[in-house]
Design a protein around this motif. Structure first.
Motif, mmCIF file in Angstrom:
data_model
loop_
_atom_site.group_PDB
_atom_site.id
_atom_site.type_symbol
_atom_site.label_atom_id
_atom_site.label_comp_id
_atom_site.label_asym_id
_atom_site.label_seq_id
_atom_site.Cartn_x
_atom_site.Cartn_y
_atom_site.Cartn_z
ATOM 1 N N SER A 1 12.165 1.732 -14.065
ATOM 2 C CA SER A 1 13.455 1.189 -13.423
ATOM 3 C C SER A 1 13.399 1.432 -11.821
ATOM 4 O O SER A 1 12.674 2.545 -11.401
ATOM 5 C CB SER A 1 14.780 2.078 -13.908
ATOM 6 O OG SER A 1 15.828 1.273 -13.314
ATOM 7 N N PHE B 1 14.231 2.098 -8.133
ATOM 8 C CA PHE B 1 15.555 2.351 -7.409
ATOM 9 C C PHE B 1 15.290 2.711 -6.041
ATOM 10 O O PHE B 1 14.229 3.618 -5.838
ATOM 11 C CB PHE B 1 16.078 3.601 -8.253
ATOM 12 C CG PHE B 1 17.349 4.206 -7.744
ATOM 13 C CD1 PHE B 1 18.332 3.466 -6.903
ATOM 14 C CD2 PHE B 1 17.670 5.622 -7.870
ATOM 15 C CE1 PHE B 1 19.479 3.940 -6.604
ATOM 16 C CE2 PHE B 1 18.686 6.083 -7.092
ATOM 17 C CZ PHE B 1 19.776 5.391 -6.569
ATOM 18 N N PRO C 1 17.423 4.234 -3.290
ATOM 19 C CA PRO C 1 18.888 4.600 -2.931
ATOM 20 C C PRO C 1 19.239 4.125 -1.626
ATOM 21 O O PRO C 1 20.647 3.671 -1.628
ATOM 22 C CB PRO C 1 18.684 6.210 -2.809
ATOM 23 C CG PRO C 1 17.474 6.593 -3.511
ATOM 24 C CD PRO C 1 16.464 5.142 -3.337
ATOM 25 N N GLN D 1 12.726 6.419 0.061
ATOM 26 C CA GLN D 1 12.208 6.946 -1.209
ATOM 27 C C GLN D 1 12.573 5.681 -2.241
ATOM 28 O O GLN D 1 13.676 5.000 -2.145
ATOM 29 C CB GLN D 1 13.153 7.977 -1.379
ATOM 30 C CG GLN D 1 12.667 8.727 -2.738
ATOM 31 C CD GLN D 1 11.307 9.291 -2.703
ATOM 32 O OE1 GLN D 1 11.084 9.967 -1.515
ATOM 33 N NE2 GLN D 1 10.528 9.067 -3.544
ATOM 34 N N PHE E 1 12.445 5.650 -6.551
ATOM 35 C CA PHE E 1 12.348 6.489 -7.656
ATOM 36 C C PHE E 1 12.112 5.712 -8.938
ATOM 37 O O PHE E 1 12.536 4.390 -8.958
ATOM 38 C CB PHE E 1 13.521 7.161 -7.692
ATOM 39 C CG PHE E 1 14.048 8.343 -6.970
ATOM 40 C CD1 PHE E 1 13.369 9.214 -6.974
ATOM 41 C CD2 PHE E 1 15.230 8.113 -6.043
ATOM 42 C CE1 PHE E 1 13.594 10.667 -6.287
ATOM 43 C CE2 PHE E 1 15.606 9.168 -5.221
ATOM 44 C CZ PHE E 1 14.772 10.216 -5.167
ATOM 45 N N CYS E 2 11.691 6.082 -10.013
ATOM 46 C CA CYS E 2 11.841 5.537 -11.164
ATOM 47 C C CYS E 2 12.880 6.086 -11.886
ATOM 48 O O CYS E 2 12.988 7.331 -11.897
ATOM 49 C CB CYS E 2 10.447 5.732 -12.077
ATOM 50 S SG CYS E 2 10.728 5.392 -13.877
ATOM 51 N N THR E 3 13.905 5.242 -12.379
ATOM 52 C CA THR E 3 14.880 6.021 -13.032
ATOM 53 C C THR E 3 15.414 5.877 -14.440
ATOM 54 O O THR E 3 16.234 5.692 -14.924
ATOM 55 C CB THR E 3 16.558 5.402 -12.243
ATOM 56 O OG1 THR E 3 16.203 3.907 -11.975
ATOM 57 C CG2 THR E 3 16.676 6.040 -10.870
ATOM 58 N N HIS F 1 7.450 11.181 -15.533
ATOM 59 C CA HIS F 1 8.711 10.202 -15.018
ATOM 60 C C HIS F 1 9.142 10.928 -13.482
ATOM 61 O O HIS F 1 9.476 10.126 -12.766
ATOM 62 C CB HIS F 1 9.863 10.459 -15.952
ATOM 63 C CG HIS F 1 11.157 9.920 -15.500
ATOM 64 N ND1 HIS F 1 11.144 8.623 -15.195
ATOM 65 C CD2 HIS F 1 12.349 10.470 -15.488
ATOM 66 C CE1 HIS F 1 12.416 8.418 -14.844
ATOM 67 N NE2 HIS F 1 13.378 9.209 -15.121
ATOM 68 N N ALA F 2 9.249 12.172 -13.373
ATOM 69 C CA ALA F 2 9.881 12.739 -12.231
ATOM 70 C C ALA F 2 8.835 12.612 -11.156
ATOM 71 O O ALA F 2 9.266 12.601 -9.909
ATOM 72 C CB ALA F 2 10.246 14.262 -12.347
ATOM 73 N N ARG F 3 7.512 12.307 -11.216
ATOM 74 C CA ARG F 3 6.695 12.178 -10.320
ATOM 75 C C ARG F 3 6.278 10.574 -9.912
ATOM 76 O O ARG F 3 5.320 10.296 -9.050
ATOM 77 C CB ARG F 3 5.375 13.003 -10.491
ATOM 78 C CG ARG F 3 5.512 14.464 -10.099
ATOM 79 C CD ARG F 3 4.199 15.100 -10.288
ATOM 80 N NE ARG F 3 3.943 15.145 -11.744
ATOM 81 C CZ ARG F 3 4.405 15.864 -12.699
ATOM 82 N NH1 ARG F 3 5.347 16.771 -12.141
ATOM 83 N NH2 ARG F 3 3.875 15.916 -13.859
ATOM 84 N N MET F 4 6.944 9.918 -10.705
ATOM 85 C CA MET F 4 6.611 8.364 -10.373
ATOM 86 C C MET F 4 7.287 7.828 -9.338
ATOM 87 O O MET F 4 8.098 7.116 -9.130
ATOM 88 C CB MET F 4 7.151 7.424 -11.747
ATOM 89 C CG MET F 4 6.666 6.145 -11.772
ATOM 90 S SD MET F 4 6.857 5.272 -13.173
ATOM 91 C CE MET F 4 6.702 3.722 -12.909
ATOM 92 N N LEU F 5 6.929 8.270 -8.197
ATOM 93 C CA LEU F 5 7.569 7.923 -6.964
ATOM 94 C C LEU F 5 6.958 7.001 -6.121
ATOM 95 O O LEU F 5 5.560 7.126 -6.103
ATOM 96 C CB LEU F 5 7.939 9.505 -6.251
ATOM 97 C CG LEU F 5 8.642 10.485 -6.920
ATOM 98 C CD1 LEU F 5 8.564 11.921 -6.156
ATOM 99 C CD2 LEU F 5 9.856 10.169 -7.214
#
Lengths: 535, 325, 230, 126
Positions: free
Chosen positions: B157, B159, B161, B188, B190-192, B199-203
């Motif tokens: 996803s 995102f 912000p 920024q 994000f992948c949400t 997942h948390a590093r899919m920036l």
């Protein structure tokens, strides 16, 4: 069986076997209570570990995979093992028959079977942790769940089995309410807790089977690649989300409705005041149960769901806010000009109103389509559903457990320590979760193991709060266990309640009443009891 | 250039509630948010205020043992608190839906761009120029964008912000995201939607450039793609673009995959008991056919990069790994 | 052979005169009257069937969704199913529903022997149903019409594997219900022979009869959806 | 021994026989017309006939006609909720790409027979 011995159900028979094979709804309820709190503490330990790991932005003692597994287990244990069975299976089992003046539930053997199905499900669920715990999140979204190599099948099987436990409990309660009421107990003389369990049973029966088929298809997907949800085979992953949420959104009301019923009981008793708007309360329970089925699509606002579906689901979501609002306002009106006795259960009821109001109004943000697009899948959602589920259901559950503790166990707990624990839990809870609303609005996504450094102070704040919350629960468990062995003996009616359960001894006799009373007045008719003219 | 080296801070920009709003969509969301915020505050303080008042005023005391009143219902009152909330939420619904429609429907002059998500990186492409960037979406200021998105594996996803936009990215199905940024800078992404270990590093970053900068950036990109970088620098660039660092660290810390630090020439203990020396050929095999030789203690989850990288790029990566001691 | 064993059991019990006398049935302690017990159990059964309907309902929704997405695929798939076998099975199941009802009526009127024969006929028809199902499955497997990944059958439409995914899920789940039904009816026969049922007590028979009709009801929709619509 | 079901008299046999005949007839009729119809007309006709069959089974074989009215309410409610599930899901599927109609799927999905199964695309996990 014609002669009923007039002794309390603890002493009627003894020995381990008398518990394991019991058909007494009270014993089954207590066994559930034990298992449910065990699950809660298991899930709670997972939560504390998660918060601890999030103290620092890049993680410190867990790998990514372990973190994912931990939040999945936290969710799955809390949802399937704790909160769905929490109030109905434990307090509901114990008090539903008593409150309608029945000797037992309609199908005691089925009741015991539900319990053992629950245990088997729990064994599968906890067993899955040992053979490679799932890392999909408790929602098992495809195609991630079909491609991960963790024990998805075991955990889905667990949820599938637990679903059947829930369905059978629902069938049992529904039949009990319909056909087992004592003489004179008309539909509108039933306590509101019974109404809420009835509404819950409807959801359990009509929504849970869809979860069953969903999980079955997921298992088929993993084992024989049936292809319905797998996009690489032409399936539709959004269809899985429809299936999943058709159950899992109504499930939210399986969680909250019994809590609302408990609230009505506690507020009426401790305000010494007939409940305000009894019929509205009963109808609103049923209304919630029905509308609950129509709003699942609000979990799919950004999933690629059609915009028309988004519109309809957004609107219907607002409708469900109305009966919930009615309940809160009616509780307020019940307290107005009452005689408020600030005992521990009532303190939890007040905490419920405070926290549930926050949970409710933040739901309004999430139902507003444009705003939801920004907030969904962030910590805002995490905070929102914790305010509803923990701030709502768990507060009412703890309150209800204290309310009926003397009745169930026959012992009084320590009021002073109970208030201390209540304060710690209330404070700790707000410390953990309020800050998460801000984090979420600021854009912090959920299910992140590592996060941007700038969020660190907020995460740390939340983590410190979790220690206060944990301490509160620790205090609670200590004084409750203490009370079982050293507590004062409880009178039959410690709070001067007037619903049926207070008319039997503490703990109740084997078949609940020496003589089943005939019901002549409304469940909360304090006016008749206090014998005073009111304006 | 307007693209600063680091992103605009989400926490430290904007107000207490939101990160800085960058674009029409965000203003619409914020306006509705604060409207609901206001209503919620009134409701919440009303209820809690009454609660506290009741607790103090009607607390059970020796001279106040029973309730003062046993009113059981008031139809007028109950209808009031059914209808008034209904009106309020209807307003919010209409507002929310119209704002949503305005936000998701791209304007007719929108510039189409593509986004592809995978575990765990993003690729963005401008079809008109063929320029492809990894984990960096570069767009002109004030230009409506319509991002056509798909995923190579599971659901992701996207995102942003600061723009208040978000949309799931599905395998085997296109979804779109419309936005217009009205302030230059780096933001920024994000992948949400939970997508696995990384997942948390899919920036990723959104880089908004004004027209002059954008033209310059395009020219730079074209020049860079034809220029000959030294091999190890090419390797570093390719590794960054391909998102290698979401699984492999260069500082020796253990991540999803083994760290690259000091790996060159070292002996690797493999799953199945064998061991191998990490020479050029080993590293090449690890890129082309990663499942064949898995280092002990790691899961076989790296996709193959055969066909995605040119020989030169592969040589570059190996050369780059050699430099990380 | 089963019939022979049954007859032996029957005769054995006949000699102890239990069939004629009938066993007493005691009302469970939580109920006040037998009437209340009967009504409650029946209510429970109906509610349980509600959940069965939604359980199958999920699959029907999946069917509808894919039908909408790939109408051609379904049109073609219907040609790969044998209408002949499907119709035969429908008739088997409808008739078994009827014999089940007749069996229940017979036992309620204390015509125990006739009742047992009818219940056994039901079991026979259900077994025949499963037999036909097995023939059909074998043909599908032989021609490679299998779910998704296992599919190697011939077809114009390249989504055919999805249809067979749904086909096997729906008929498989239904088949499991038929097998459970056969087990339940045999259990009823056993208890009837033991003389537990008759006009005085027939609650379990009533429950299983309802269940069996439900299995029939599901097939009522399965048959046209899978075999007829093209 | 307790006397049971004094109020539960046996319903007459005749409706059962008639119903059974009707069920068989409708089924055969349904098969026949399905040979001559196709498309949505066929779908609607077939489903209507199937529904008639289902209602007959429910009303007569399952005894809803003579039974406690609440059982009818329960079953009708069940079908109502099922149809809600059905309608909303179909609504989404039918209109999912209205905003942004795009031709063809993002990836070429062939029958898995023709497709070589590569890892990473799900379903290969066991």
């Amino acid at each position: 069986m014609s002669h009923v011995p007039n002794i309390n159900f603890f002493k009627a028979t003894t020995g381990l076997k008398s518990w394991l094979f019991t058909l007494d709804h009270k014993r089954i309820g207590l066994m559930y209570l034990g298992f449910i709190w065990f699950s809660f503490f298991l899930g709670g330990i997972f939560a504390l570990l998660l918060r601890l790991e999030l103290l620092f932005p890049n993680g410190w003692f867990l790998t990514d995979r372990q973190y994912d597994q931990l939040f999945t287990l936290h969710g799955a244990v809390m949802v399937f093992l704790f909160i769905i069975p929490s109030i109905p299976a434990s307090l509901g089992n114990f008090f539903l028959p008593i409150m309608i003046g029945a000797k037992d539930v309609a199908f005691p053997r089925l009741n015991l079977a539900s319990f053992y199905i629950y245990v088997v499900g729990a064994v599968f669920g906890i067993g899955s942790m040992l053979i490679g715990a799932v890392d999909t999140g408790w929602t098992f979204y495809t195609p991630y769940s079909t491609s991960t190599d963790t024990a998805v099948i075991t955990m889905t099987l667990a949820a599938f089995i637990l679903g059947f436990s829930s369905i059978l409990t629902g069938v049992n309660f529904l039949a009990t309410v319909h056909n087992m009421r004592a003489k004179g107990m008309t539909w509108f003389k039933m306590p509101l807790f019974v109404w809420s369990l009835y509404a819950t049973a409807v959801i359990q029966i009509l929504a849970t089977p869809v979860l069953g088929i969903t999980l079955l298809l997921l298992i088929l997907e993993k084992t024989i690649n049936i292809g319905i949800f797998d996009p690489s085979l032409g399936g539709d992953p959004i269809l899985f989300q429809h299936f999943f949420w058709f159950y899992s959104h109504p499930a939210v009301y399986i969680m909250i409705l019994p809590a609302m019923g408990l609230m009505s009981e506690m507020i009426s008793t401790f305000s010494r005041r007939s409940i305000f708007g009894y019929r509205f309360m009963a109808y609103s329970s049923i209304a919630i149960a029905i509308i609950a089925f129509l709003v699942w699509g609000h979990h799919l606002f950004v999933s690629g769901q059609s915009m028309y579906a988004n519109m309809i689901f957004s609107f219907l979501t607002y409708l469900v806010a109305i009966p919930s609002g009615i309940k809160v306002f009616n509780w307020m009106a019940t307290m107005y000009k009452g005689s408020l006795d600030l005992k521990t259960p009532f303190l939890y009821a007040l905490a419920f109103i405070f926290l549930f109001t926050i949970g409710g109004v933040t739901g309004i943000f999430l139902a507003a389509l444009a705003v939801d697009i920004h907030l969904t899948d962030t910590y805002f959602v995490v905070a929102h559903f914790h305010y509803v589920m923990v701030g709502g259901t768990v507060m009412a559950f703890i309150g209800g457990m204290h309310y009926w503790w003397p009745k169930m166990i026959g012992k009084m707990y320590n009021e002073y320590w109970a208030r201390v624990a209540c304060f710690l839990i209330f404070l700790g809870f707000n410390l953990v979760f309020f800050v998460q609303f801000i984090m979420g609005s600021k854009g912090m996504p959920r299910r992140y193991h590592t996060y941007l450094d700038q969020f660190q102070p907020l995460h740390a704040f939340s983590t410190y709060g979790s220690w206060v919350l944990g301490l509160g629960f620790l205090v609670m468990i200590i004084y409750l266990i203490h009370s079982i062995f050293y507590g004062e003996k409880a009178p039959a009616n410690p709070w001067n309640g007037i619903t049926l359960e207070w008319k039997t001894e503490s703990p109740p006799v084997l078949e609940n009443f020496d003589k089943v009373p005939e019901i002549t007045h409304d469940p909360y008719d304090f006016a008749a009891v206090d014998g005073k003219k009111y304006e | 250039m307007a693209s600063a080296t680091s992103n605009l801070s989400l926490v430290h920009s904007g107000g207490v509630n939101f990160p800085l709003a960058v674009g029409e969509a965000a203003y619409r969301v914020d306006a509705l948010y604060f409207f609901i915020y206001f209503l919620s505050a009134v409701t919440f303080f009303g209820i809690v205020g009454a609660l506290i008042y009741f607790v103090i005023k009607f607390r059970r005391r020796p001279d106040h043992q029973i309730a003062l009143n046993q009113m059981t219902h008031s139809t007028a009152l109950e209808i009031a608190w059914t209808v008034i909330p209904l009106i309020l939420v209807s307003i919010i619904f209409v507002w929310g839906y119209t704002a949503y429609l305005k936000n998701i429907v791209p304007s007719s002059d929108a510039k189409e761009m593509r986004a592809i998500g995978r575990k765990w990186s993003w690729t963005f492409e401008d079809p008109t120029t063929g320029l492809r960037t990894n984990n960096e979406l570069v767009v002109p200021l004030h230009q409506p964008i319509r991002l056509i998105m798909s995923s190579e594996d599971v659901i992701h996803s996207l995102f942003i912000p600061n723009l208040r936009v978000k949309q799931d990215v599905l395998p085997n199905h296109y979804t779109t995201l419309a936005f217009t940024a009205d302030r230059a800078g780096r933001y920024q992404i994000f992948c949400t939607e939970f997508c696995g270990d990384g997942h948390a590093r899919m920036l990723a970053n959104l880089v908004v450039l004004d027209d002059a900068d954008y033209v310059k950036w395009q020219a730079d990109q074209k020049a860079a793609s034809s220029a000959t970088l030294p091999l190890n620098e090419l390797g570093k660039k390719v590794s960054t673009d391909q998102g290698c660092f979401s699984c492999h660290s260069v500082d020796g810390s253990k991540s999803i995959g083994p760290s690259w630090k000091g790996i060159y020439g070292a002996n690797r203990q493999l799953v199945g008991g064998k061991s191998a020396k990490a020479d050029d050929n080993y590293l090449r095999r690890a890129i082309v056919d990663p499942a064949a030789e898995i280092t002990a203690g790691y899961a076989p989850m790296m996709p193959t990069y055969a066909g995605k990288l040119s020989d030169q790029e592969m040589a570059g990566i190996i050369e780059y790994i050699r430099t990380i001691k | 052979m089963i019939l022979m064993i049954l007859r032996q059991l029957m005769e054995k019990n006949m000699s102890s005169n239990e069939v004629l006398v009938g066993r007493s049935h005691e009302v469970a302690h939580q109920f006040d009257t037998a009437e209340q017990e009967f009504n409650t159990a029946k209510l429970g059964m109906w509610v349980f069937m509600a959940q069965e309907i939604l359980f199958f309902g999920g699959l029907f929704v999946a069917y509808a969704v894919f039908r909408m997405m790939h109408p051609d695929m379904f049109r073609e798939a219907a040609h790969h199913l044998s209408l002949k076998w499907g119709l035969l099975n429908t008739l088997f199941l409808l008739t078994s529903s009827f014999t089940m009802t007749l069996g229940e009526r017979a036992i309620r009127q204390d015509k125990i022997k006739q009742g047992i024969m009818l219940l056994m006929t039901t079991v026979g028809l259900a077994t025949a149903f499963m037999g036909v199902k097995a023939i059909e499955y074998a043909a599908k497997i032989h021609h490679g019409y299998l779910p998704a990944k296992w599919f190697f059958g011939e077809g114009m439409d390249n989504s055919l594997h999805l249809f067979f995914g749904i086909y096997f899920a729906l008929t498989g789940l239904h088949g499991v219900h038929v097998i459970i039904g056969i087990g339940l009816i045999l259990w009823l026969v056993y208890r009837t022979i033991r003389g537990e049922f008759g006009s005085h007590y027939f609650l379990p028979i009533e429950m299983v009869t309802l269940y069996w009709h439900l299995v029939d009801l599901v097939w009522t929709f399965l048959f046209p959806l899978l075999y007829l619509i093209r | 021994m307790s006397k049971l079901h004094s109020s539960h008299e046996l319903p007459p046999l005749k409706p059962y026989i008639i119903t059974f005949g009707a069920l068989i007839a409708i089924t055969l009729f349904n098969v026949t017309i399905s040979q001559f119809t196709s498309g949505s007309l066929g779908l609607i006709l077939t489903m209507v006939l199937a529904s008639v069959n289902a209602i007959l089974v429910l009303a007569v074989f399952m005894g809803l006609w003579w039974d406690n009215r609440f059982h009818t309410v329960a079953i009708v409610t069940t079908f109502l909720f099922l149809s809600l599930f059905f309608i909303f899901t179909m609504l989404d599927v039918a209109t999912r790409d209205d905003l942004d109609p795009r031709e063809g799927p993002a990836f070429d999905i062939k029958s898995p027979v023709q497709k070589e199964h590569s890892s990473g695309h799900g379903g290969e996990s066991h």
